[in-house]
Design an enzyme around this catalytic site. Structure first.
Site, short mmCIF file in Angstrom:
data_model
loop_
_atom_site.label_atom_id
_atom_site.label_comp_id
_atom_site.label_asym_id
_atom_site.label_seq_id
_atom_site.Cartn_x
_atom_site.Cartn_y
_atom_site.Cartn_z
N HIS A 123 0.82 -1.22 0.00
CA HIS A 123 0.00 0.00 0.00
C HIS A 123 0.85 1.27 0.00
O HIS A 123 0.28 2.37 -0.07
CB HIS A 123 -0.96 0.00 1.19
CG HIS A 123 -2.19 -0.81 0.94
ND1 HIS A 123 -3.37 -0.25 0.50
CD2 HIS A 123 -2.41 -2.15 1.01
CE1 HIS A 123 -4.28 -1.21 0.34
NE2 HIS A 123 -3.72 -2.37 0.64
N HIS A 176 0.94 -8.35 5.93
CA HIS A 176 0.13 -8.44 4.71
C HIS A 176 -1.22 -9.12 4.88
O HIS A 176 -2.10 -8.94 4.05
CB HIS A 176 0.95 -9.16 3.63
CG HIS A 176 0.49 -9.01 2.22
ND1 HIS A 176 0.02 -7.81 1.71
CD2 HIS A 176 0.43 -9.91 1.19
CE1 HIS A 176 -0.29 -7.99 0.42
NE2 HIS A 176 -0.06 -9.25 0.10
#
Length: 657
Positions: A234, A407
C-alpha cells in the site's frame, strides 16, 4: 440413618456433576458455534478484500491498454490529469517544496523544529491525540527530509539485536492511529535502546494515515539507525487512489492551494519508491511485507534500483513505442511515466526490467499456504502462494532461519506456519469490524525465540459479550456480501435459470452454491452461509431469487437499464481511479467527450457488453446544468445500494447459537 444420608449426598453430588458436565458441554458447543460464525465472517471480509485487490491489480493491464490506445482517440497532445500527473524531474530544490509555504500566526497545531529531536516526537504524539492536523509546511519538510535519508539506505537494512537491545517488529497499521498509540504505550517509544521495524502498509483504509506516516517519519529522522521502515504493497500511489489515503490528503489539506497538496502527493510517490524493501535481522531472519517465491533472488534484490518501482500498476516497459494516430500514419511516441503523463514524442521512462519488477512484486504481495509449491496468487491477483518447501529452499539457500511477514489480517494478530519458519504479524486491531481481530507485535533477541504481544484497542463493543460481538461482525460481513451479490444480479439470475430446468424458481443447495461461487468467485463456504442469504424450503431447496431480497441498487434515473446500473456499481472503484486520472484540479468535473472516450476504452478492455449509447444517454442526464461536463464523483454516488432492513439477521437465540 447415616448410610441413607451418605447415599443421598452421593446421589446429589453425582446429579450436580452430571448437570455441570451437561452445562459445560453445552457451553463448549455454544462457544464453538460462535467461533465458527466469527471465522465465517472473517472469511467473507478477507475474501472480498482480496477480490478488490485483484481488481486493483488488473487495472495495470487496463492502464497499459489505455496508454497504448488513448492516442487513437485524441490527435492533439494528450495528458492524463491527476495529482501525480507531473513530469519526472531530478531532485527538487527544498525551496520548491517547503519554504514557499508559510505557517500563519493563527496556526495553533504542533510546530516542529529542524533538526528534529525526541521532543518533536512527543509534540507530534500529543497533538495527534488531540486530533490536531499538522500544517502542510511541516508535512512537506518531514517528507522531504525523510526522502533524502532514505536515498542513502540500501535495499535491505541489516539489524543486530542483543539482550540489552531487543528489536520490535510491527505489521500493518493501515491508518489506525490508536493501535500505534497502544504499541508505544505498551512497548515504549522508539529510541537507541528500543529499536523498531515497521513492516509496511502504514497507510490506506484507516482515517489517520498521514498522522501515522508523520510519526514514523519523524521518529525515523530522529533515530535513523534504530527505526526501520519497509515498503508494503500500500506504499503505492495508485493503491492510495482506491483505498483512501489520497482522499484523506485532499480532505485534510483541501483548503490549501492546489499546488500545495499536489506537492504532498508527489513527494509521497517519490518517498515510497525509496523505502527499503526488507530488513535482515542478525543475519538469520528475513523481514519483508508479503513473502517470497521459488524464484526469489536476494542477491539480485540487493542490487535492484528500487526507486524505479513506482507502482505495481505501472507494468515494465522496455522501450518506447510508436502508434498510428490517423490514416496518414503520423507516428506519435506515447510514453506513460511514473506520474501518469502521456506525452507526444516523449523520451522513454526508466523502468525496472520485467524480471526485477516481478521479484519486488513477489516480496510485496505473496502469501504463504500449507500446500507445497509456488502458485499464482489468484486471491489478490499479484505475487504468489508459496508452500513450506519453497520457504525451506529459499531460507536454506541464503543461510536464514525464519521469514517474518505481514500483509494478512489474523484473528489473534499473528500466526506461525511452515513448521515455525514463517511468522505473520498484523498490528491493526479491529481491522474489519470492532472486535474482529487482535493486533500484535514481535520482540526479537538473538539466540532466543520470538515473543509475541497482543492487544486490542478497547471500544464500547469490545465490552460486549462474545455473542453480541459476533453478531455485529457477522451482520456487517453479510451486508457487504449482499452488496457484492446484488452487483451481479443479472449474471446470477441467468446462472440460476440455466440450472433450473423445471422452471420452478428453486434449486438444490449445491446448485445454488455452485452458481454463487462460479459468478462471484469469492471462495466462500456458501452452504454454511446460505441461511443468512436465501430462503430455504422444508425440502432443503433454495428459492434462488430470494438471494436479492430486501436489497437493490438505487437508479439515478428510472430509464437506466438494470444491467448498466449493476455494471457501473460493480466497477465504480475502478472507474473512479480511471476518471480521476483526467481530472486536473480534483474538481470532479470531466467533459462529456472525455467521459465517453474513456468509457469506450474501459468497456473495450474489460469486454463490458453494454451499448455505449446507454452510457452516453445516462451521462447526458447527469449533466444537470447542461454545460457539457458532469460531476463524476456525484455520478458514481448516484449508484448506491439500499438495504431495506439494516438488521439483516435477527439477533434471536436460535440464530446466535
Amino acid at each position: 440413618m447415616g448410610c441413607s444420608s451418605s447415599s443421598t449426598k452421593t446421589r446429589k453430588s453425582e446429579t450436580s456433576l452430571k448437570a455441570a458436565l451437561i452445562i459445560q458441554n453445552w457451553y463448549r458447543g455454544y462457544k464453538a458455534r460462535l467461533k465458527a460464525r466469527q471465522h465465517y465472517a472473517l472469511t467473507i471480509f478477507q475474501s472480498i478484500e482480496y477480490a478488490d485487490e485483484q481488481g486493483q491489480m488488473q487495472l495495470s493491464s487496463f492502464f497499459s491498454f489505455m496508454f497504448e490506445n488513448y492516442a487513437h482517440v485524441h490527435k492533439e497532445e494528450l495528458e492524463l490529469r491527476h495529482q501525480f500527473l507531473e513530469s519526472e524531474q531530478d531532485m527538487r530544490d527544498r525551496l520548491d517544496y517547503v519554504d514557499l509555504i508559510d505557517v500563519p500566526d493563527s496556526y495553533n497545531g504542533p510546530r516542529l523544529q529542524f533538526p528534529l529531536t525526541c521532543t518533536d516526537i512527543d509534540l507530534l504524539l500529543e497533538a495527534f491525540k488531540e486530533q490536531q492536523v499538522l500544517h502542510a509546511h511541516y508535512v512537506l519538510e518531514v517528507l522531504f527530509e525523510t526522502k533524502k535519508v532514505l536515498k542513502q539506505m540500501p535495499n535491505f537494512t541489516h539489524v543486530q539485536t542483543s539482550p540489552s537491545k531487543e528489536l520490535t517488529i510491527c505489521g500493518d497499521l493501515h491508518g489506525k492511529l490508536d493501535d500505534l498509540f497502544m504499541i508505544f504505550y505498551k512497548n515504549g517509544l522508539p529510541s537507541e535502546s528500543n529499536p523498531y521495524v515497521f513492516n509496511g502498509d502504514f497507510v490506506d483504509r484507516g482515517k489517520y494515515s498521514i498522522e501515522i506516516l508523520m510519526i514514523l517519519c519523524v521518529s525515523f529522522l530522529v533515530y535513523p539507525n534504530d527505526l526501520h521502515l519497509n515498503r508494503g504493497n500500500h506504499e503505492d500511489f495508485m493503491m492510495n487512489l482506491r483505498y483512501g489515503f489520497t482522499k484523506e490528503i485532499l480532505h485534510k489539506y483541501k483548503l490549501l492551494l492546489t499546488a500545495t497538496w499536489k506537492k504532498i502527493l508527489q513527494i509521497l510517490e517519490e518517498l515510497y519508491a525509496w523505502l527499503p524493501i526488507g530488513t535482515i535481522v542478525d543475519n538469520e531472519i528475513l523481514v519483508v511485507h508479503g513473502g517470497i517465491s521459488e524464484t526469489t533472488d536476494l542477491n539480485l534484490l540487493h542490487r535492484v534500483e528500487r526507486n524505479k518501482m513506482k507502482s505495481v500498476l505501472i507494468l515494465p516497459m522496455e522501450t518506447n513505442r510508436d502508434y498510428d494516430t490517423d490514416s496518414t500514419h503520423n507516428k506519435v511516441g506515447v510514453t506513460f511515466n511514473a506520474h501518469g503523463r502521456i506525452k507526444t514524442n516523449g523520451s522513454p521512462i526508466e523502468h525496472l526490467p520485467k524480471h526485477e519488477w516481478e521479484q519486488i512484486i513477489d516480496i510485496l504481495w505473496s502469501d504463504p499456504r500449507g500446500k507445497n509449491g509456488c502458485f499464482p496468487n489468484t486471491g489478490r491477483g499479484g505475487g504468489c502462494y508459496f508452500g513450506p518447501d519453497v520457504t525451506s529452499k529459499i531460507l536454506n539457500k541464503y543461510q536464514l532461519k525464519m521469514l517474518i511477514r505481514s500483509h494478512e489480517c489474523k484473528p489473534e494478530g499473528y500466526e506461525i506456519c511452515h513448521d515455525g519458519k514463517v511468522v505473520t504479524i498484523f498490528s491493526a486491531s479491529n481491522y474489519y469490524e470492532e472486535g474482529s481481530n487482535r493486533g500484535a507485535y514481535i520482540k526479537l533477541c538473538s539466540g532466543t525465540a520470538p515473543r509475541f504481544f497482543q492487544y486490542q484497542v478497547t471500544k464500547a463493543t469490545c465490552f460486549q459479550p462474545l455473542r453480541q460481538r459476533v453478531y455485529t461482525m457477522e451482520s456487517s460481513a453479510i451486508k457487504i456480501l449482499k452488496e457484492r451479490v446484488i452487483s451481479r444480479k443479472s449474471d446470477l439470475t441467468r446462472a440460476f435459470q440455466l440450472q433450473d430446468h423445471r422452471k420452478s424458481g428453486k434449486l438444490s443447495l449445491s446448485q445454488w452454491a455452485f452458481c454463487m461461487e462460479n459468478i462471484l468467485g469469492l471462495n466462500l463456504p456458501w452452504r454454511s452461509l446460505s441461511s443468512n442469504l436465501v430462503n430455504i424450503d422444508k425440502n432443503g431447496n433454495v428459492e434462488y431469487m430470494s438471494s436479492f431480497q430486501n436489497i437493490h441498487i438505487e437508479k439515478p434515473v428510472q430509464e437506466a437499464h438494470s444491467t448498466l446500473v449493476e455494471t457501473l456499481y460493480r466497477y465504480r472503484s475502478d472507474l473512479e481511479i480511471i476518471f480521476n486520472a483526467i481530472d486536473t484540479d480534483h474538481s470532479g468535473l470531466i467533459s462529456m467527450e472525455e467521459f465517453c472516450d474513456m468509457w469506450k476504452l474501459f468497456s473495450s478492455h474489460y469486454n463490458v457488453l453494454i451499448d455505449d449509447s446507454q452510457v452516453n444517454k445516462l451521462a447526458n442526464v447527469m449533466d444537470l446544468n447542461k454545460d457539457g461536463s458532469i460531476d463524476f464523483h456525484e455520478f458514481l454516488k448516484a449508484f448506491y445500494v439500499v438495504h431495506r432492513y439494516e438488521g439483516l439477521m435477527k439477533p434471536d437465540v436460535t440464530n446466535l447459537v
